[in-house]
Write a protein that holds these residues in place. Sequence first.
Motif, PDB file in Angstrom:
ATOM      1  N   ARG A   1       0.661  -1.192   0.051  1.00 41.24           N
ATOM      2  CA  ARG A   1       0.041  -0.104   0.036  1.00 41.24           C
ATOM      3  C   ARG A   1       0.759   1.143  -0.017  1.00 41.24           C
ATOM      4  N   GLY A   2       1.771   1.246   0.642  1.00 42.19           N
ATOM      5  CA  GLY A   2       3.092   2.168   0.813  1.00 42.19           C
ATOM      6  C   GLY A   2       3.568   2.590  -0.466  1.00 42.19           C
ATOM      7  N   ILE A   3       4.077   1.526  -1.116  1.00 40.09           N
ATOM      8  CA  ILE A   3       4.459   1.750  -2.567  1.00 40.09           C
ATOM      9  C   ILE A   3       3.610   2.382  -3.563  1.00 40.09           C
ATOM     10  N   ARG A   4       2.471   2.088  -3.636  1.00 44.46           N
ATOM     11  CA  ARG A   4       1.206   2.833  -4.161  1.00 44.46           C
ATOM     12  C   ARG A   4       1.035   4.103  -4.062  1.00 44.46           C
ATOM     13  N   GLU A   5       0.998   4.384  -2.562  1.00 42.31           N
ATOM     14  CA  GLU A   5       0.668   5.547  -2.105  1.00 42.31           C
ATOM     15  C   GLU A   5       1.931   6.632  -2.365  1.00 42.31           C
ATOM     16  N   ARG A   6       3.284   6.125  -2.169  1.00 35.28           N
ATOM     17  CA  ARG A   6       4.360   6.991  -2.798  1.00 35.28           C
ATOM     18  C   ARG A   6       4.386   7.312  -4.106  1.00 35.28           C
ATOM     19  N   ALA A   7       4.067   6.329  -4.846  1.00 32.82           N
ATOM     20  CA  ALA A   7       3.919   6.619  -6.487  1.00 32.82           C
ATOM     21  C   ALA A   7       3.044   7.476  -6.843  1.00 32.82           C
ATOM     22  N   ALA A   8       1.750   7.434  -6.383  1.00 31.19           N
ATOM     23  CA  ALA A   8       0.832   8.332  -6.351  1.00 31.19           C
ATOM     24  C   ALA A   8       1.183   9.908  -5.847  1.00 31.19           C
ATOM     25  N   LEU A   9       1.945  10.052  -5.036  1.00 28.61           N
ATOM     26  CA  LEU A   9       2.359  11.330  -4.486  1.00 28.61           C
ATOM     27  C   LEU A   9       3.434  12.011  -5.598  1.00 28.61           C
ATOM     28  N   LEU A  10       4.106  11.075  -6.256  1.00 28.17           N
ATOM     29  CA  LEU A  10       5.019  11.393  -7.179  1.00 28.17           C
ATOM     30  C   LEU A  10       4.265  11.732  -8.629  1.00 28.17           C
ATOM     31  N   GLY A  11       3.060  11.417  -8.831  1.00 28.96           N
ATOM     32  CA  GLY A  11       2.232  11.623  -9.908  1.00 28.96           C
ATOM     33  C   GLY A  11       2.480  10.290 -10.770  1.00 28.96           C
ATOM     34  N   GLY A  12       2.775   9.192 -10.127  1.00 32.33           N
ATOM     35  CA  GLY A  12       2.902   7.871 -10.940  1.00 32.33           C
ATOM     36  C   GLY A  12       2.018   7.025 -10.531  1.00 32.33           C
ATOM     37  N   ARG A  13       2.145   5.724 -10.745  1.00 30.31           N
ATOM     38  CA  ARG A  13       1.299   4.596 -10.361  1.00 30.31           C
ATOM     39  C   ARG A  13       1.926   3.381 -10.137  1.00 30.31           C
ATOM     40  N   ALA A  14       1.262   2.599  -9.148  1.00 30.25           N
ATOM     41  CA  ALA A  14       1.967   1.380  -9.000  1.00 30.25           C
ATOM     42  C   ALA A  14       0.991   0.135  -9.026  1.00 30.25           C
ATOM     43  N   ARG A  15       1.340  -1.069  -9.554  1.00 29.18           N
ATOM     44  CA  ARG A  15       0.344  -2.129  -9.606  1.00 29.18           C
ATOM     45  C   ARG A  15       1.473  -3.315  -9.142  1.00 29.18           C
ATOM     46  N   THR A  16       0.376  -4.073  -7.944  1.00 34.29           N
ATOM     47  CA  THR A  16       1.233  -5.158  -7.402  1.00 34.29           C
ATOM     48  C   THR A  16       0.308  -6.517  -7.321  1.00 34.29           C
ATOM     49  N   GLY A  17       0.915  -7.698  -7.455  1.00 34.00           N
ATOM     50  CA  GLY A  17      -0.050  -8.742  -7.447  1.00 34.00           C
ATOM     51  C   GLY A  17       0.506  -9.727  -8.485  1.00 34.00           C
ATOM     52  N   PRO A  18      -0.249 -10.724  -8.567  1.00 33.47           N
ATOM     53  CA  PRO A  18       0.115 -12.151  -9.206  1.00 33.47           C
ATOM     54  C   PRO A  18      -0.059 -11.763 -10.707  1.00 33.47           C
ATOM     55  N   ASP A  19       0.963 -12.394 -11.493  1.00 36.57           N
ATOM     56  CA  ASP A  19       0.765 -12.505 -12.861  1.00 36.57           C
ATOM     57  C   ASP A  19       1.305 -13.273 -13.582  1.00 36.57           C
ATOM     58  N   ALA A  20       0.734 -14.470 -14.043  1.00 41.16           N
ATOM     59  CA  ALA A  20       1.529 -15.316 -15.120  1.00 41.16           C
ATOM     60  C   ALA A  20       2.460 -16.138 -14.243  1.00 41.16           C
ATOM     61  N   GLY A  21       1.882 -16.514 -12.864  1.00 46.22           N
ATOM     62  CA  GLY A  21       2.864 -17.440 -12.043  1.00 46.22           C
ATOM     63  C   GLY A  21       4.114 -16.833 -11.084  1.00 46.22           C
ATOM     64  N   ASP A  22       3.897 -15.266 -11.539  1.00 52.35           N
ATOM     65  CA  ASP A  22       4.881 -14.442 -10.605  1.00 52.35           C
ATOM     66  C   ASP A  22       4.135 -13.356  -9.868  1.00 52.35           C
ATOM     67  N   TRP A  23       4.919 -13.087  -8.822  1.00 50.82           N
ATOM     68  CA  TRP A  23       4.259 -11.748  -8.032  1.00 50.82           C
ATOM     69  C   TRP A  23       5.126 -10.789  -8.500  1.00 50.82           C
ATOM     70  N   GLN A  24       4.300  -9.536  -9.009  1.00 50.57           N
ATOM     71  CA  GLN A  24       4.965  -8.273  -9.670  1.00 50.57           C
ATOM     72  C   GLN A  24       4.707  -7.268  -8.826  1.00 50.57           C
ATOM     73  N   VAL A  25       5.808  -6.373  -8.743  1.00 53.72           N
ATOM     74  CA  VAL A  25       5.504  -5.130  -8.161  1.00 53.72           C
ATOM     75  C   VAL A  25       5.989  -3.993  -9.475  1.00 53.72           C
ATOM     76  N   HIS A  26       5.153  -3.336 -10.243  1.00 54.05           N
ATOM     77  CA  HIS A  26       5.429  -2.401 -11.268  1.00 54.05           C
ATOM     78  C   HIS A  26       4.977  -1.238 -11.023  1.00 54.05           C
ATOM     79  N   VAL A  27       6.198  -0.223 -11.067  1.00 52.58           N
ATOM     80  CA  VAL A  27       5.966   1.054 -10.776  1.00 52.58           C
ATOM     81  C   VAL A  27       6.188   1.991 -11.885  1.00 52.58           C
ATOM     82  N   ASP A  28       5.463   2.914 -12.482  1.00 47.93           N
ATOM     83  CA  ASP A  28       5.770   4.012 -13.584  1.00 47.93           C
ATOM     84  C   ASP A  28       5.585   5.168 -12.747  1.00 47.93           C
ATOM     85  N   LEU A  29       6.623   6.197 -13.099  1.00 50.30           N
ATOM     86  CA  LEU A  29       7.028   7.389 -12.670  1.00 50.30           C
ATOM     87  C   LEU A  29       7.181   8.251 -13.658  1.00 50.30           C
TER      88      LEU A  29
END
Length: 74
Positions: free
Chosen positions: A43-71
């Motif tokens: 949740r903190g990763i998503r909140e910090r990304a939003a504060l910088l004008g970006g976004r973050a997605r986290t969760g399972p995807d194709a057998g992996d756990w992913q954290v993806h951040v765009d800033l």
Amino acid sequence: MLRHAGAVPVQVRVKVAERALGLEVCNPLTAEIPGPGRGSGLRGIRERAALLGGRARTGPDAGDWQVHVDLPVR
């Protein structure tokens, strides 16, 4: 990642474009999908990304756990 995923391989990718920075961290899913923790980790990763004008997605995807951040890059 050791704290959250255990002793599994982790891939980190960084992509820099003219106006954006992308960061992706992924590791194979273990037997269980992580549930809510006691802290503000994902949740903190998503909140910090939003504060910088970006976004973050986290969760399972194709057998992996992913954290993806765009800033945005200014």
